[in-house]
Design a protein around this motif. Structure first.
Motif, PDB file in Angstrom:
ATOM      1  N   TYR A  11       5.285   7.782   7.383  1.00  0.00           N
ATOM      2  CA  TYR A  11       4.180   8.600   6.900  1.00  0.00           C
ATOM      3  C   TYR A  11       4.056   8.576   5.381  1.00  0.00           C
ATOM      4  N   VAL A  12       5.200   8.705   4.688  1.00  0.00           N
ATOM      5  CA  VAL A  12       5.188   8.751   3.231  1.00  0.00           C
ATOM      6  C   VAL A  12       6.166   7.727   2.659  1.00  0.00           C
ATOM      7  N   MET A  13       5.685   6.911   1.751  1.00  0.00           N
ATOM      8  CA  MET A  13       6.538   6.037   0.963  1.00  0.00           C
ATOM      9  C   MET A  13       6.497   6.545  -0.468  1.00  0.00           C
ATOM     10  N   ALA A  14       7.657   6.622  -1.090  1.00  0.00           N
ATOM     11  CA  ALA A  14       7.737   7.228  -2.411  1.00  0.00           C
ATOM     12  C   ALA A  14       8.691   6.475  -3.321  1.00  0.00           C
ATOM     13  N   TRP A  15       8.509   6.688  -4.609  1.00  0.00           N
ATOM     14  CA  TRP A  15       9.435   6.216  -5.625  1.00  0.00           C
ATOM     15  C   TRP A  15      10.047   7.420  -6.330  1.00  0.00           C
ATOM     16  N   TYR A  16      11.363   7.404  -6.447  1.00  0.00           N
ATOM     17  CA  TYR A  16      12.115   8.383  -7.211  1.00  0.00           C
ATOM     18  C   TYR A  16      12.852   7.663  -8.327  1.00  0.00           C
ATOM     19  N   ARG A  17      13.342   8.423  -9.296  1.00  0.00           N
ATOM     20  CA  ARG A  17      14.174   7.833 -10.326  1.00  0.00           C
ATOM     21  C   ARG A  17      15.262   8.815 -10.738  1.00  0.00           C
ATOM     22  N   GLN A  18      16.351   8.257 -11.245  1.00  0.00           N
ATOM     23  CA  GLN A  18      17.474   9.075 -11.681  1.00  0.00           C
ATOM     24  C   GLN A  18      18.133   8.448 -12.898  1.00  0.00           C
ATOM     25  N   ALA A  19      18.131   9.192 -13.989  1.00  0.00           N
ATOM     26  CA  ALA A  19      18.812   8.783 -15.200  1.00  0.00           C
ATOM     27  C   ALA A  19      20.243   9.310 -15.162  1.00  0.00           C
ATOM     28  N   PRO A  20      21.164   8.714 -15.926  1.00  0.00           N
ATOM     29  CA  PRO A  20      22.555   9.182 -15.934  1.00  0.00           C
ATOM     30  C   PRO A  20      22.654  10.672 -16.243  1.00  0.00           C
ATOM     31  N   ALA A  54       6.321   9.080  -7.726  1.00  0.00           N
ATOM     32  CA  ALA A  54       5.028   8.863  -7.084  1.00  0.00           C
ATOM     33  C   ALA A  54       5.222   8.715  -5.585  1.00  0.00           C
ATOM     34  N   TYR A  55       4.181   9.016  -4.822  1.00  0.00           N
ATOM     35  CA  TYR A  55       4.237   8.778  -3.391  1.00  0.00           C
ATOM     36  C   TYR A  55       2.866   8.409  -2.863  1.00  0.00           C
ATOM     37  N   ILE A  56       2.855   7.762  -1.712  1.00  0.00           N
ATOM     38  CA  ILE A  56       1.619   7.365  -1.062  1.00  0.00           C
ATOM     39  C   ILE A  56       1.753   7.667   0.426  1.00  0.00           C
ATOM     40  N   THR A  57       0.730   8.290   1.000  1.00  0.00           N
ATOM     41  CA  THR A  57       0.746   8.661   2.404  1.00  0.00           C
ATOM     42  C   THR A  57       0.137   7.560   3.260  1.00  0.00           C
ATOM     43  N   GLN A  58       0.318   7.661   4.566  1.00  0.00           N
ATOM     44  CA  GLN A  58      -0.234   6.670   5.473  1.00  0.00           C
ATOM     45  C   GLN A  58      -1.746   6.563   5.371  1.00  0.00           C
ATOM     46  N   PRO A  59      -2.465   7.694   5.219  1.00  0.00           N
ATOM     47  CA  PRO A  59      -3.911   7.580   5.012  1.00  0.00           C
ATOM     48  C   PRO A  59      -4.288   6.928   3.693  1.00  0.00           C
ATOM     49  N   GLY A  60      -3.341   6.795   2.766  1.00  0.00           N
ATOM     50  CA  GLY A  60      -3.595   6.106   1.514  1.00  0.00           C
ATOM     51  C   GLY A  60      -3.653   6.967   0.277  1.00  0.00           C
ATOM     52  N   GLY A  61      -3.516   8.277   0.429  1.00  0.00           N
ATOM     53  CA  GLY A  61      -3.560   9.154  -0.720  1.00  0.00           C
ATOM     54  C   GLY A  61      -2.323   9.017  -1.585  1.00  0.00           C
ATOM     55  N   ALA A  62      -2.513   9.009  -2.894  1.00  0.00           N
ATOM     56  CA  ALA A  62      -1.408   8.848  -3.834  1.00  0.00           C
ATOM     57  C   ALA A  62      -1.301  10.047  -4.757  1.00  0.00           C
ATOM     58  N   ASN A  63      -0.082  10.305  -5.230  1.00  0.00           N
ATOM     59  CA  ASN A  63       0.160  11.388  -6.166  1.00  0.00           C
ATOM     60  C   ASN A  63       1.252  10.962  -7.130  1.00  0.00           C
ATOM     61  N   TYR A  64       1.254  11.583  -8.323  1.00  0.00           N
ATOM     62  CA  TYR A  64       2.158  11.178  -9.389  1.00  0.00           C
ATOM     63  C   TYR A  64       2.721  12.389 -10.111  1.00  0.00           C
ATOM     64  N   SER A  65       3.908  12.223 -10.661  1.00  0.00           N
ATOM     65  CA  SER A  65       4.458  13.251 -11.520  1.00  0.00           C
ATOM     66  C   SER A  65       3.687  13.266 -12.828  1.00  0.00           C
ATOM     67  N   ILE A 105       1.008   3.498  -7.726  1.00  0.00           N
ATOM     68  CA  ILE A 105       1.685   3.145  -6.490  1.00  0.00           C
ATOM     69  C   ILE A 105       0.667   2.532  -5.536  1.00  0.00           C
ATOM     70  N   SER A 106       1.069   1.497  -4.831  1.00  0.00           N
ATOM     71  CA  SER A 106       0.192   0.836  -3.878  1.00  0.00           C
ATOM     72  C   SER A 106       1.030   0.257  -2.747  1.00  0.00           C
ATOM     73  N   ARG A 107       0.360  -0.242  -1.725  1.00  0.00           N
ATOM     74  CA  ARG A 107       1.085  -0.797  -0.585  1.00  0.00           C
ATOM     75  C   ARG A 107       0.360  -1.986   0.000  1.00  0.00           C
ATOM     76  N   ASP A 108       1.133  -2.856   0.622  1.00  0.00           N
ATOM     77  CA  ASP A 108       0.616  -3.982   1.370  1.00  0.00           C
ATOM     78  C   ASP A 108       1.258  -3.886   2.745  1.00  0.00           C
ATOM     79  N   ASN A 109       0.557  -3.298   3.685  1.00  0.00           N
ATOM     80  CA  ASN A 109       1.126  -3.062   5.009  1.00  0.00           C
ATOM     81  C   ASN A 109       1.490  -4.361   5.726  1.00  0.00           C
ATOM     82  N   ALA A 110       0.721  -5.413   5.498  1.00  0.00           N
ATOM     83  CA  ALA A 110       0.995  -6.689   6.148  1.00  0.00           C
ATOM     84  C   ALA A 110       2.338  -7.261   5.717  1.00  0.00           C
ATOM     85  N   LYS A 111       2.764  -6.942   4.500  1.00  0.00           N
ATOM     86  CA  LYS A 111       4.033  -7.431   3.983  1.00  0.00           C
ATOM     87  C   LYS A 111       5.132  -6.373   4.019  1.00  0.00           C
ATOM     88  N   ASN A 112       4.833  -5.215   4.587  1.00  0.00           N
ATOM     89  CA  ASN A 112       5.788  -4.104   4.654  1.00  0.00           C
ATOM     90  C   ASN A 112       6.358  -3.781   3.279  1.00  0.00           C
TER      91      ASN A 112
END
Length: 113
Positions: free
Chosen positions: A32-41, A49-60, A69-76
């Motif tokens: 349903y949701v693919m996201a990017w997180y980050r962690q500094a030392p 950022a995250y993107i939902t299955q319907p395609g909506g995106a959000n950012y910090s 953030i984007s996706r290519d479902n054919a390439k997973n």
């Protein structure tokens, strides 16, 4: 188990760009949701950022207007295009899929002069 593998990290100068990729071992259409997180030392892991299955995106607020953030479902594959990079963007970047919860091993991004 489901695997997520990140790539595309590296060392760049302020103002430059990088594109991160996250390849999943299953169809990301099933996640349903693919996201990017980050962690500094010595810092907590934060949502970038995250993107939902319907395609909506959000950012910090820290990356809004600079990252996409984007996706290519054919390439997973999910991407994170990072422009106008700043030293404070330096961190290990992780890919996450949910639910339930899948994590990649991370890719290092270093921004310095």
């Amino acid at each position: 188990q489901v695997q997520l593998v990140e790539s595309g990290g590296g060392s760049v100068h302020p103002g430059e760009s990088l594109r991160l990729s996250c390849v999943a071992s299953i169809s990301i259409s099933q996640i349903y949701v693919m996201a990017w997180y980050r962690q500094a030392p010595h810092k907590s892991r934060e949502l970038v950022a995250y993107i939902t299955q319907p395609g909506g995106a959000n950012y910090s607020a820290a990356v809004k207007g600079r990252f996409t953030i984007s996706r290519d479902n054919a390439k997973n594959t999910v991407f994170l295009q990072m422009n106008s990079l700043k030293p404070e963007d330096t961190a290990v970047y992780y890919c996450k899929g949910s639910p339930p919860e899948y994590w990649g091993q991370g890719t290092q991004v270093t921004v310095s002069s």
